[in-house]
Design an enzyme around this catalytic site. Structure first.
Site, short mmCIF file in Angstrom:
data_model
loop_
_atom_site.label_atom_id
_atom_site.label_comp_id
_atom_site.label_asym_id
_atom_site.label_seq_id
_atom_site.Cartn_x
_atom_site.Cartn_y
_atom_site.Cartn_z
CG HIS A 53 -14.88 0.41 -0.43
ND1 HIS A 53 -13.93 -0.10 0.42
CD2 HIS A 53 -14.51 0.00 -1.66
CE1 HIS A 53 -13.04 -0.82 -0.29
NE2 HIS A 53 -13.39 -0.77 -1.55
CG ASN B 145 -8.04 -5.58 -4.43
OD1 ASN B 145 -7.19 -5.83 -3.59
ND2 ASN B 145 -9.17 -5.00 -4.11
NE ARG C 112 -7.55 -10.09 -4.43
CZ ARG C 112 -8.72 -9.61 -4.05
NH1 ARG C 112 -9.79 -9.82 -4.79
NH2 ARG C 112 -8.85 -8.91 -2.93
CE LYS D 77 -4.24 -1.85 2.04
NZ LYS D 77 -3.91 -3.26 1.97
N GLY E 81 -8.20 -7.77 3.52
CA GLY E 81 -9.27 -8.40 4.28
C GLY E 81 -9.59 -7.71 5.60
#
Length: 444
Positions: A208, A290, A292, A116, A164
């Site tokens: 978000h 992300n 993925r 990050k 997570g």
């Protein structure tokens, strides 16, 4: 096109990938732990190989064993799904060295965006708006207090290698920061092998919202619109939907263009997601990328008609995107809820045997799951057992379908979060679209 793909994952996402592979005429190889010997993905795949005991570190995270199976079974590519090894740069690197295609971006991009702190620096350099914060790892709590005093409280303490919701906590004062720093640092070290921490300004009552991006190997990069993922508990998503009710069309287009700019700035290829926090004035800030497939990818598939797993595979095989940005249309409204084997009041996992399972059916109802009656939910893995996705011509219609589907969704033998999902879907503020990241703590 590939003839054979190994799926380095388990559960519903492994089943999801196998389903698309079958439509593409690709043979599949499953890997499994001793705890998953009777799992659905094992039975559905053309070949299946035991790779270790139930411990994740000795099975689904065992890179050498997975690659050994891939080589011996003559797999041409590996799909990592999400979670587990999907954002492990070393795994992607070893796939590259073994001349096995990793279905995702190159290893150096995964590494660059996996931190990050590094990703903040990268996005800031590319002109992407970021939340005020620091771009260096904190040495200790005194270092953190010094940084927080420059930013101003409240701040968010975060693990650089986190995910997570692990290693993330709000501090509204120096005393709070002192209390939480060492515990979060230890958790980050335990879960990610990296205790690097940083702080950034905390945005009150944020939403978000993430943008799905897709890029082929020629540099052609598009966005597939947004997903709102604001309803969370412990920084983990519970309900996701598309499109967002909060965005006006101007902001929506700007966020899409910004996400494409971000992806292009790092030479991204394949599927990825740029996540943003957006405040009440619709100012948005880069949160993370992300590299993925996302858990919530079905809502994008439902409103665009694009099979994201198929696109991943085709891009990895060298195919180019066959459509342009103006051809990516939005149709209707889709909502996904995650069904967890957990106590809806304490959020503690609820392993056990599913003695009864009844699923709602309908033309606008989609299920992603890998469980059935008499399936044993073990304590070894993530407690998410299924996803329920609904679609409507409008958000109101989708919510009605969701409410009806949840009433008909029966799981016995274990506890699930279905009662909480029912409470969310029927709540007046949810119906109004008031879905900030504090929704559960504020209303439930």
């Amino acid at each position: 096109m590939f003839k054979k793909i190994l799926i380095a994952n388990r559960g519903e996402i492994a089943v999801r990938i196998i389903r698309t592979c079958k439509t593409l005429g690709i043979k599949t190889i499953a890997v499994y732990s001793e705890a998953d010997s009777n799992a659905l993905h094992v039975k559905m795949a053309d070949e299946a190989f035991l790779i270790g005991n139930p411990r994740i570190s000795e099975s689904y995270l065992n890179i050498s064993k997975i690659l050994e199976v891939a080589v011996s079974s003559k797999a041409e590519a590996i799909h990592p799904g999400y979670g587990l090894l999907s954002e492990n740069a070393e795994f992607a690197r070893q796939c590259e060295e073994a001349a096995i295609v990793f279905i995702g971006p190159p290893s150096h991009i995964i590494e660059q965006m996996g931190s990050k702190i590094k990703s903040r620096k990268t996005m800031e350099a590319a002109g992407i708006p970021i939340i005020s914060g620091i771009t260096y790892p904190l040495k200790d709590v005194e270092n953190a207090i010094s940084a927080a005093s420059q930013i101003g409280y409240p701040i968010m303490l975060k693990a650089s290698a986190g995910g997570g919701g692990i290693g993330i906590q709000i501090a509204r004062s120096e005393d709070e920061l002192r209390k939480i720093f060492s515990g979060n640092q230890r958790r980050a070290e335990s879960f990610f092998g990296d205790g690097s921490m940083f702080v950034e300004q905390y945005i009150e009552n944020p939403r978000h919202i993430e943008i799905q991006v897709i890029a082929d190997n020629t540099g052609k990069t598009l966005h597939l619109w947004e997903r709102e993922c604001s309803i969370q508990r412990r920084h983990q998503k519970v309900v996701e939907e598309a499109p967002s009710t909060f965005l006006d069309e101007e902001t929506r287009v700007l966020m899409g263009e910004t996400a494409v700019k971000a992806a292009k700035s790092i030479g991204y290829t394949n599927i990825g997601t740029i996540e943003f926090l957006i405040d009440e004035e619709k100012n948005f800030y880069f949160l993370e990328m992300n590299t993925r497939l996302q858990v919530e990818h079905p809502v994008t598939e439902e409103i665009t008609g694009i099979d994201l797993v198929a696109e991943q595979i085709k891009i990895a095989a060298g195919y180019q995107l066959t459509y342009n940005q103006d051809e990516v249309k939005r149709d209707g409204h889709a909502i996904e809820v995650r069904i967890y084997a957990e106590d809806p009041k304490t959020f503690f996992p609820s392993p056990g045997t599913i003695t009864k399972l009844e699923l709602p059916e309908g033309s606008n109802i989609r299920h992603e799951l890998a469980v059935k009656e008499q399936y044993v939910v073990t304590p070894f893995y993530d407690p998410m057992i299924a996803k329920l996705i609904v679609k409507g011509s409008s958000r109101a219609e989708a919510i009605t379908t969701l409410q009806e589907a949840l009433l008909k969704y029966k799981v016995e033998g274990i506890k699930t979060n279905i009662p909480m999902l029912q409470a969310i879907s029927t709540h007046p503020e949810y119906k109004k679209g008031n879905t900030s990241t504090h929704f559960i703590s504020k209303y439930l």
